[in-house]
Design an enzyme around this catalytic site. Structure first.
Site, PDB file in Angstrom:
ATOM      1  N   TYR A   1      -2.232  -0.755  10.193  1.00 33.08           N
ATOM      2  CA  TYR A   1      -2.876  -1.557   8.810  1.00 33.08           C
ATOM      3  C   TYR A   1      -1.520  -1.308   8.387  1.00 33.08           C
ATOM      4  CZ  TYR A   1      -4.676  -1.051   4.129  1.00 33.08           C
ATOM      5  OH  TYR A   1      -4.380  -1.393   2.114  1.00 33.08           O
TER       6      TYR A   1
ATOM      7  N   SER B   1       1.172  -1.095   0.291  1.00 34.96           N
ATOM      8  CA  SER B   1      -0.133  -0.276   0.023  1.00 34.96           C
ATOM      9  C   SER B   1       0.438   0.738  -0.037  1.00 34.96           C
ATOM     10  CB  SER B   1      -0.840  -0.085   1.401  1.00 34.96           C
ATOM     11  OG  SER B   1      -1.302   1.146   1.239  1.00 34.96           O
TER      12      SER B   1
HETATM   13  P1  NAD Z   1     -11.331  -5.782  -0.311  1.00 37.89           P
HETATM   14  O1  NAD Z   1     -12.041  -5.956   1.203  1.00 37.89           O
HETATM   15  O2  NAD Z   1     -12.158  -5.469  -1.933  1.00 37.89           O
HETATM   16  O3  NAD Z   1     -10.375  -7.179  -0.709  1.00 37.89           O
HETATM   17  C1  NAD Z   1      -9.925  -7.727   0.631  1.00 37.89           C
HETATM   18  C2  NAD Z   1     -10.367  -9.610   0.271  1.00 37.89           C
HETATM   19  O4  NAD Z   1      -9.487  -9.833   1.510  1.00 37.89           O
HETATM   20  C3  NAD Z   1     -11.515 -10.008   0.497  1.00 37.89           C
HETATM   21  O5  NAD Z   1     -12.010 -11.437  -0.636  1.00 37.89           O
HETATM   22  C4  NAD Z   1     -11.718 -10.516   1.771  1.00 37.89           C
HETATM   23  O6  NAD Z   1     -12.381 -11.329   1.950  1.00 37.89           O
HETATM   24  C5  NAD Z   1     -10.048 -11.154   1.610  1.00 37.89           C
HETATM   25  N1  NAD Z   1      -9.790 -11.524   3.251  1.00 37.89           N
HETATM   26  C6  NAD Z   1      -9.581 -10.832   4.264  1.00 37.89           C
HETATM   27  N2  NAD Z   1      -9.529 -11.389   5.392  1.00 37.89           N
HETATM   28  C7  NAD Z   1      -8.474 -12.861   4.747  1.00 37.89           C
HETATM   29  C8  NAD Z   1      -8.599 -13.820   5.327  1.00 37.89           C
HETATM   30  N3  NAD Z   1      -8.009 -14.225   6.617  1.00 37.89           N
HETATM   31  N4  NAD Z   1      -7.790 -15.359   4.504  1.00 37.89           N
HETATM   32  C9  NAD Z   1      -8.674 -14.942   3.522  1.00 37.89           C
HETATM   33  N5  NAD Z   1      -9.179 -14.127   2.089  1.00 37.89           N
HETATM   34  C10 NAD Z   1      -9.278 -12.525   3.727  1.00 37.89           C
HETATM   35  O7  NAD Z   1     -10.377  -4.893  -0.599  1.00 37.89           O
HETATM   36  P2  NAD Z   1      -9.401  -4.181  -1.027  1.00 37.89           P
HETATM   37  O8  NAD Z   1      -9.148  -2.573  -1.679  1.00 37.89           O
HETATM   38  O9  NAD Z   1      -9.631  -4.978  -2.758  1.00 37.89           O
HETATM   39  O10 NAD Z   1      -8.040  -4.829  -1.313  1.00 37.89           O
HETATM   40  C11 NAD Z   1      -6.737  -5.424  -1.290  1.00 37.89           C
HETATM   41  C12 NAD Z   1      -5.724  -5.794  -1.123  1.00 37.89           C
HETATM   42  O11 NAD Z   1      -5.727  -4.600  -1.335  1.00 37.89           O
HETATM   43  C13 NAD Z   1      -5.263  -5.295   0.959  1.00 37.89           C
HETATM   44  O12 NAD Z   1      -3.938  -6.223   1.066  1.00 37.89           O
HETATM   45  C14 NAD Z   1      -5.686  -4.220   0.725  1.00 37.89           C
HETATM   46  O13 NAD Z   1      -4.614  -3.775   1.924  1.00 37.89           O
HETATM   47  C15 NAD Z   1      -4.628  -3.658  -0.161  1.00 37.89           C
HETATM   48  N6  NAD Z   1      -5.137  -2.579  -0.461  1.00 37.89           N
HETATM   49  C16 NAD Z   1      -5.988  -1.432  -0.703  1.00 37.89           C
HETATM   50  C17 NAD Z   1      -6.240  -0.076  -1.162  1.00 37.89           C
HETATM   51  C18 NAD Z   1      -7.167   0.103  -1.761  1.00 37.89           C
HETATM   52  O14 NAD Z   1      -7.043   1.861  -1.879  1.00 37.89           O
HETATM   53  N7  NAD Z   1      -8.507  -0.299  -2.005  1.00 37.89           N
HETATM   54  C19 NAD Z   1      -5.284   1.007  -1.632  1.00 37.89           C
HETATM   55  C20 NAD Z   1      -3.593  -0.255  -1.355  1.00 37.89           C
HETATM   56  C21 NAD Z   1      -3.624  -1.199  -0.539  1.00 37.89           C
END
Ligand code: NAD
Length: 267
Positions: A165, A152
């Site tokens: 986080y 991130s």
């Molecule tokens: P999201 O909530 O849409 O997806 C997260 C996914 O992780 C979901 O499918 C959830 O079920 C899964 N998950 C959570 N805990 C779990 C576990 N214990 N075992 C298996 N799966 C699990 O969110 P996203 O934005 O798609 O996030 C995905 C990744 O991207 C994360 O690591 C997040 O930190 C990172 N990220 C997102 C953003 C953003 O702006 N959306 C920015 C930087 C980083």
């Protein structure tokens, strides 16, 4: 267009939603067979599989909690049973449990570190064991295996109210670099992706109203919110042989969020 990941297979964690879904679709589009890992939402994972199959690809849905050692081992064993080999791991699963620092419970701390950081440790360890045993598969990829760690912008930008986080993402940075250093002689590439604000359920409150979106955009010099496909395309390239000389670094895809936009009109 040639399919750069043909004959390869991938595990994408948390692939039923958001960025993970975007990555799963992009890898499948490049020819990889994909295990779509999900935690709770079986229906959503099935829909991702259906979409991949409808576009001519191959995929399966598989339940596992990435923070549980036994679940992770069961998932990698299942992948090998179904696909016979493994070329790519995308450590994407992650979550937030926000709280003011002094109010943060140990449970909120442990849940976020357990999923975001320990989950990447457990999955990467299983993948690395398979890659080392497999070695380079001639004519398929120049590397014996590729690991992507979803980080991130909070790998480098501190984040009040989200210290669990931010700590997990800062931890991912040196975790990723250290295993990249350790595994490079075995021809395993490891790299991070640092997304900025991507439109997914994780940060819904930051984009769902025009007022919230306007405030968010003040942090993004390029002036648009990212889409899961922005990250999917980057991941598909990063695991391809086109990126064969890249290991041990995080690539930020953030529309300039890490450029200290507050300084732009502060002269
Ligand atoms: P999201 O909530 O849409 O997806 C997260 C996914 O992780 C979901 O499918 C959830 O079920 C899964 N998950 C959570 N805990 C779990 C576990 N214990 N075992 C298996 N799966 C699990 O969110 P996203 O934005 O798609 O996030 C995905 C990744 O991207 C994360 O690591 C997040 O930190 C990172 N990220 C997102 C953003 C953003 O702006 N959306 C920015 C930087 C980083």
């Amino acid at each position: 267009e040639t399919q750069k990941l043909k004959k390869q297979s991938a595990i994408v964690t948390g692939a039923d939603s958001g960025i993970g879904k975007g990555v799963a679709l992009a890898l499948a589009n490049a020819g990889a067979k994909v295990l779509v890992n999900y935690f709770h939402n079986h229906t959503a994972a099935d829909e991702v599989v259906s979409q991949i199959v409808a576009e001519g690809g191959e995929a399966i849905a598989y339940q596992a909690d990435v923070s549980k050692e036994h679940d992770v081992q069961r998932m990698f064993a299942h992948h090998l049973n179904v696909f016979g080999s493994l070329d790519i791991l995308v450590n994407n699963a992650g979550l937030q449990k926000d709280a003011k620092f002094v109010d943060m419970t140990l449970d909120e701390w442990n849940t976020v570190i357990g999923t975001n950081l320990t989950g990447q440790f457990l999955c990467s360890r299983e993948a690395a064991k398979i890659f080392i045993q497999q070695g380079i598969r001639d004519g398929i990829s120049r590397a014996a295996g590729k690991i992507i760690c979803m980080s991130s912008v909070h790998e480098i930008i501190p984040w009040a109210g989200h210290v669990n986080y931010a700590a997990s993402k800062g931890g991912i940075s040196l975790f990723m670099k250290s295993i990249a250093q350790e595994l490079a002689p075995q021809k395993i590439r490891v790299a991070g992706i640092g997304p900025g604000a991507i439109q997914t359920p994780i940060n819904k409150e930051a984009w769902e109203t025009p007022e919230a979106l306007e405030k968010l955009l003040t942090l993004i010099p390029y002036n648009r919110i990212g889409k899961p496909d922005d990250i999917g395309k980057l991941a598909a390239w990063l695991v391809s042989d086109d990126a064969d000389y890249i290991t041990g670094t995080t690539i930020f895809a953030d529309g300039g969020m890490t450029l200290y936009p507050g300084f732009a009109d502060n002269g």
